[in-house]
Scaffold this motif. Structure first.
Motif, PDB file in Angstrom:
ATOM      1  N   VAL A 426       0.854  -1.189   0.000  1.00 59.52           N
ATOM      2  CA  VAL A 426       0.000   0.000   0.000  1.00 59.52           C
ATOM      3  C   VAL A 426       0.889   1.236   0.000  1.00 59.52           C
ATOM      4  O   VAL A 426       1.709   1.424   0.908  1.00 59.52           O
ATOM      5  CB  VAL A 426      -0.925   0.007   1.230  1.00 59.52           C
ATOM      6  CG1 VAL A 426      -1.789   1.261   1.229  1.00 59.52           C
ATOM      7  CG2 VAL A 426      -1.796  -1.242   1.262  1.00 59.52           C
ATOM      8  N   LEU A 427       0.739   2.069  -1.014  1.00 60.89           N
ATOM      9  CA  LEU A 427       1.523   3.292  -1.125  1.00 60.89           C
ATOM     10  C   LEU A 427       0.585   4.486  -1.003  1.00 60.89           C
ATOM     11  O   LEU A 427      -0.519   4.496  -1.561  1.00 60.89           O
ATOM     12  CB  LEU A 427       2.257   3.354  -2.470  1.00 60.89           C
ATOM     13  CG  LEU A 427       3.176   2.170  -2.805  1.00 60.89           C
ATOM     14  CD1 LEU A 427       3.839   2.382  -4.164  1.00 60.89           C
ATOM     15  CD2 LEU A 427       4.223   1.968  -1.728  1.00 60.89           C
ATOM     16  N   LEU A 428       1.012   5.501  -0.273  1.00 61.16           N
ATOM     17  CA  LEU A 428       0.248   6.723  -0.105  1.00 61.16           C
ATOM     18  C   LEU A 428       1.022   7.874  -0.749  1.00 61.16           C
ATOM     19  O   LEU A 428       2.037   8.332  -0.217  1.00 61.16           O
ATOM     20  CB  LEU A 428       0.003   7.020   1.375  1.00 61.16           C
ATOM     21  CG  LEU A 428      -0.813   8.283   1.682  1.00 61.16           C
ATOM     22  CD1 LEU A 428      -2.236   8.147   1.138  1.00 61.16           C
ATOM     23  CD2 LEU A 428      -0.832   8.562   3.176  1.00 61.16           C
ATOM     24  N   TYR A 429       0.545   8.321  -1.916  1.00 64.72           N
ATOM     25  CA  TYR A 429       1.241   9.355  -2.681  1.00 64.72           C
ATOM     26  C   TYR A 429       0.790  10.756  -2.242  1.00 64.72           C
ATOM     27  O   TYR A 429      -0.385  10.980  -1.940  1.00 64.72           O
ATOM     28  CB  TYR A 429       0.955   9.190  -4.168  1.00 64.72           C
ATOM     29  CG  TYR A 429       1.822   8.161  -4.848  1.00 64.72           C
ATOM     30  CD1 TYR A 429       2.964   8.540  -5.545  1.00 64.72           C
ATOM     31  CD2 TYR A 429       1.508   6.804  -4.779  1.00 64.72           C
ATOM     32  CE1 TYR A 429       3.759   7.601  -6.175  1.00 64.72           C
ATOM     33  CE2 TYR A 429       2.313   5.857  -5.398  1.00 64.72           C
ATOM     34  CZ  TYR A 429       3.434   6.267  -6.094  1.00 64.72           C
ATOM     35  OH  TYR A 429       4.239   5.334  -6.698  1.00 64.72           O
ATOM     36  N   TYR A 430       1.724  11.703  -2.240  1.00 69.80           N
ATOM     37  CA  TYR A 430       1.423  13.116  -2.008  1.00 69.80           C
ATOM     38  C   TYR A 430       2.146  13.964  -3.063  1.00 69.80           C
ATOM     39  O   TYR A 430       2.660  15.051  -2.802  1.00 69.80           O
ATOM     40  CB  TYR A 430       1.807  13.548  -0.589  1.00 69.80           C
ATOM     41  CG  TYR A 430       3.183  13.115  -0.135  1.00 69.80           C
ATOM     42  CD1 TYR A 430       4.285  13.956  -0.275  1.00 69.80           C
ATOM     43  CD2 TYR A 430       3.390  11.866   0.446  1.00 69.80           C
ATOM     44  CE1 TYR A 430       5.553  13.569   0.142  1.00 69.80           C
ATOM     45  CE2 TYR A 430       4.652  11.466   0.867  1.00 69.80           C
ATOM     46  CZ  TYR A 430       5.725  12.318   0.715  1.00 69.80           C
ATOM     47  OH  TYR A 430       6.977  11.922   1.113  1.00 69.80           O
ATOM     48  N   THR A 431       2.129  13.477  -4.311  1.00 65.00           N
ATOM     49  CA  THR A 431       2.881  14.089  -5.409  1.00 65.00           C
ATOM     50  C   THR A 431       2.482  15.534  -5.660  1.00 65.00           C
ATOM     51  O   THR A 431       3.332  16.413  -5.858  1.00 65.00           O
ATOM     52  CB  THR A 431       2.672  13.273  -6.693  1.00 65.00           C
ATOM     53  OG1 THR A 431       2.904  11.898  -6.427  1.00 65.00           O
ATOM     54  CG2 THR A 431       3.610  13.747  -7.783  1.00 65.00           C
ATOM     55  N   SER A 432       1.161  15.820  -5.672  1.00 62.79           N
ATOM     56  CA  SER A 432       0.740  17.184  -6.002  1.00 62.79           C
ATOM     57  C   SER A 432       1.234  18.187  -4.969  1.00 62.79           C
ATOM     58  O   SER A 432       1.568  19.323  -5.307  1.00 62.79           O
ATOM     59  CB  SER A 432      -0.781  17.255  -6.124  1.00 62.79           C
ATOM     60  OG  SER A 432      -1.396  16.919  -4.899  1.00 62.79           O
ATOM     61  N   LEU A 433       1.327  17.756  -3.706  1.00 61.90           N
ATOM     62  CA  LEU A 433       1.827  18.663  -2.680  1.00 61.90           C
ATOM     63  C   LEU A 433       3.318  18.925  -2.848  1.00 61.90           C
ATOM     64  O   LEU A 433       3.795  20.029  -2.578  1.00 61.90           O
ATOM     65  CB  LEU A 433       1.528  18.102  -1.290  1.00 61.90           C
ATOM     66  CG  LEU A 433       0.044  17.980  -0.948  1.00 61.90           C
ATOM     67  CD1 LEU A 433      -0.135  17.417   0.453  1.00 61.90           C
ATOM     68  CD2 LEU A 433      -0.658  19.321  -1.074  1.00 61.90           C
ATOM     69  N   VAL A 434       4.059  17.931  -3.298  1.00 61.02           N
ATOM     70  CA  VAL A 434       5.485  18.139  -3.559  1.00 61.02           C
ATOM     71  C   VAL A 434       5.657  19.161  -4.683  1.00 61.02           C
ATOM     72  O   VAL A 434       6.549  20.013  -4.643  1.00 61.02           O
ATOM     73  CB  VAL A 434       6.185  16.816  -3.922  1.00 61.02           C
ATOM     74  CG1 VAL A 434       7.680  17.038  -4.137  1.00 61.02           C
ATOM     75  CG2 VAL A 434       5.983  15.780  -2.824  1.00 61.02           C
ATOM     76  N   VAL A 474      11.299  10.470  -3.243  1.00 60.60           N
ATOM     77  CA  VAL A 474      10.193   9.523  -3.365  1.00 60.60           C
ATOM     78  C   VAL A 474       8.938  10.168  -2.770  1.00 60.60           C
ATOM     79  O   VAL A 474       8.878  10.380  -1.554  1.00 60.60           O
ATOM     80  CB  VAL A 474      10.506   8.205  -2.627  1.00 60.60           C
ATOM     81  CG1 VAL A 474       9.315   7.253  -2.729  1.00 60.60           C
ATOM     82  CG2 VAL A 474      11.757   7.560  -3.201  1.00 60.60           C
ATOM     83  N   PRO A 475       7.946  10.502  -3.610  1.00 54.75           N
ATOM     84  CA  PRO A 475       6.787  11.269  -3.119  1.00 54.75           C
ATOM     85  C   PRO A 475       5.665  10.390  -2.565  1.00 54.75           C
ATOM     86  O   PRO A 475       4.491  10.601  -2.858  1.00 54.75           O
ATOM     87  CB  PRO A 475       6.340  12.018  -4.373  1.00 54.75           C
ATOM     88  CG  PRO A 475       6.641  11.061  -5.481  1.00 54.75           C
ATOM     89  CD  PRO A 475       7.901  10.338  -5.073  1.00 54.75           C
ATOM     90  N   TYR A 476       5.991   9.386  -1.787  1.00 57.29           N
ATOM     91  CA  TYR A 476       4.960   8.538  -1.191  1.00 57.29           C
ATOM     92  C   TYR A 476       5.474   7.925   0.104  1.00 57.29           C
ATOM     93  O   TYR A 476       6.677   7.880   0.381  1.00 57.29           O
ATOM     94  CB  TYR A 476       4.508   7.441  -2.163  1.00 57.29           C
ATOM     95  CG  TYR A 476       5.581   6.476  -2.591  1.00 57.29           C
ATOM     96  CD1 TYR A 476       5.973   5.415  -1.771  1.00 57.29           C
ATOM     97  CD2 TYR A 476       6.196   6.607  -3.820  1.00 57.29           C
ATOM     98  CE1 TYR A 476       6.960   4.517  -2.166  1.00 57.29           C
ATOM     99  CE2 TYR A 476       7.191   5.727  -4.223  1.00 57.29           C
ATOM    100  CZ  TYR A 476       7.560   4.684  -3.396  1.00 57.29           C
ATOM    101  OH  TYR A 476       8.535   3.803  -3.790  1.00 57.29           O
ATOM    102  N   LEU A 477       4.521   7.443   0.910  1.00 54.32           N
ATOM    103  CA  LEU A 477       4.814   6.677   2.114  1.00 54.32           C
ATOM    104  C   LEU A 477       4.395   5.234   1.891  1.00 54.32           C
ATOM    105  O   LEU A 477       3.381   4.977   1.224  1.00 54.32           O
ATOM    106  CB  LEU A 477       4.038   7.236   3.311  1.00 54.32           C
ATOM    107  CG  LEU A 477       4.312   8.681   3.743  1.00 54.32           C
ATOM    108  CD1 LEU A 477       3.377   9.043   4.891  1.00 54.32           C
ATOM    109  CD2 LEU A 477       5.760   8.847   4.164  1.00 54.32           C
TER     110      LEU A 477
END
Length: 505
Positions: A426-434, A474-477
């Motif tokens: 399970v990956l949690l992306y926050y790309t747009s915030l980066v 890496v833009p995710y947790l």
């Protein structure tokens, strides 16, 4: 990973020079032009067509028109997500798409510029179904309209591997039946293909942009006339078609309040469109804005106090700054100067008639280079009576403008701050915030918690290339397999704190 998301900077700006003096409805539009395809030959016209349609919509009373060019799949989804929020508060919501559109097994898709489509199974992962576009407008209160100039031959057929002998890959787009209150207009009817044309715009866009600003033209009649125009211009090789139905009330892009009878059909278009003639009688001379005092700085966003000078917003892209101007009264000319001396530069005119003046609208925007330093910009305009008003000083600080612009975008795309994906866990992306980190002092995220409990360290703001994500970042947790939700909160650059937003897997 330096994904370009600069197109969102134009999202839903306030009206610049509205064509209607007191529009009864709230109207918003998303205009997309995809031409620079990576895997097939580029299409030269769609980005130009998108600009032309956007101008016509602004001249027809749309208060907010967002233009997106050469969008990847992630950018297209992000734009639709953002637009759906605007549509919820609007009476009219319109999406225009120019580019490649294909039909597979009876389902229509619009194709992003990064699609490869090496097999027919790739379509769900690499393209966007038309139903997803319809979802973006479904909350509008009165009228929902999708216009597709995308009925071209499928350019991927030659290289697309067929995984099922029974799976159909059609020419053009398939017919459809949208729900009541929604219209879907195809540039060519089902099974046909649309032409790009020999000029700078497709025959469909030439006809549509000509008809949109016509006063007193009901929407169903408008599309019938567009159909006639396109058939005449293409020797009956292309026939636009509209699917769906509307309730009994009449819908006008531009109402005719003069008491004259409804507009009649104009002569059919030829391959080259004639210029729009001015009205027979000049408009009444508007009241003058007397002795406008110069404004000392651009008012902060969100203020409700009356404004008697131009308002300017600045949006940054990889190519530089776009300044968008809103004027307090109708104008027939607009010019600007950077700094205390030098000649004023005209913004030129749009190919749209302002119904208040009977003349072409001034272009409400101009471009500044990436490296433009802090300075004062002077604006002046020519009102409908021919009087030059101004100049007005507008403070431009690139750092302040970047932070303000990015914060506005972050707040507008609040529904897509975080995104769960299943890929080797399970990956949690926050790309747009980066991508908009210059406006962020601190990002907090929580997993299965209503309040964020961890600080996520973002790369430093790079003012020279603010949207690029460093290749090493890496833009995710990585989330535990049983994670069901996440929360997020932002501390902005000025120290203010956002509300906590919740995201479900």
């Amino acid at each position: 990973m330096g994904r370009r998301l600069a197109f969102l900077h134009l999202a839903f700006l306030a009206a610049t020079i509205a064509a209607m003096p007191a529009a009864a409805e709230t109207r918003v539009a998303l205009v997309i032009g995809n031409g620079r395809y990576a895997a097939v030959a580029p299409l030269p016209n769609p980005p130009r067509d998108a600009t032309r349609v956007a101008e016509a919509l602004r001249g027809s009373g749309f208060q907010a028109v967002t233009v997106v060019s050469d969008a990847s799949r992630s950018e297209l989804i992000a734009a639709l997500n953002t637009f759906s929020e605007a549509a919820e508060r609007a009476d009219w919501a319109l999406v225009y798409f120019a580019g490649h559109g294909i039909e597979i097994d009876g389902t229509n898709y619009v194709v992003p510029v990064d699609a490869r489509l090496k097999s027919d199974r790739s379509i769900a992962d690499e393209a966007v179904p038309l139903d997803r576009v319809l979802q973006a407008i479904e909350a509008a209160r009165k009228l929902r309209l999708v216009i597709l100039d995308a009925c071209r031959d499928n350019p991927f057929v030659a290289s697309m591997r067929r995984t099922s002998a029974t799976r159909s890959i059609g020419r053009g787009l398939a017919r459809m039946e949208p729900e009541g209150g929604t219209l879907v207009a195809f540039a060519a009817k089902h099974g046909q293909t649309a032409l790009d044309g020999e000029g700078e715009h497709s025959p469909f866009v030439q006809a549509l942009s000509r008809r949109l600003p016509t006063p007193g033209l009901e929407i169903n009649k408008l599309f019938r006339l567009v159909r006639d125009d396109v058939m005449a211009a293409t020797g009956k090789k292309q026939e636009p078609f509209v699917y769906g139905s509307l309730p009994g009330e009449d819908f006008f892009f531009v109402r005719d309040d003069s008491g004259r009878p409804p507009v009649q059909a104009a002569p059919a278009l030829t391959a080259k469109l004639p210029s729009t003639a001015p009205p027979e009688a000049p408009p009444a001379k508007p009241a003058q804005v007397a002795a406008l005092p110069p404004i000392q700085s651009n008012p902060t966003a969100g203020g409700n106090a009356p404004v008697n000078g131009p308002l300017v917003s600045f949006s940054r892209s990889n190519s530089g700054w776009q300044a968008t101007i809103s004027l307090p009264e109708p104008a027939i000319g607009l010019s600007w100067r950077l700094g205390e001396s030098g000649a004023y530069a005209d913004t030129d005119l749009l190919d749209v008639i302002d119904q208040r003046t009977g003349r072409r609208m001034p272009n409400p925007s101009f471009h500044l280079d990436v490296g433009t330093a802090a300075a004062t910009i002077y604006l002046r305009y020519v009102d409908a009576a021919g009087v030059t008003v101004g100049p007005f000083p507008i403070a431009f600080d690139p750092r302040v403008a970047l932070v303000r612009d990015q914060r506005r975008i972050i707040e507008m795309v609040g529904g897509s701050w975080l995104e769960f994906r299943n890929f080797n866990g399970v990956l949690l992306y926050y790309t747009s915030l980066v991508s908009y980190r210059c406006a962020i002092k601190e990002l907090r995220i929580g997993l299965d918690r209503p309040e964020p409990d961890r600080v996520v360290v973002l790369p430093p703001c790079d003012e020279a290339n603010p949207f690029a994500i460093p290749s090493s970042f890496v833009p995710y947790l990585k989330a535990p397999p049983g994670t069901r939700s996440a929360s997020a909160q932002i501390v902005y650059a000025d120290g203010s704190v956002s509300a906590v937003k919740q995201f479900r897997r």
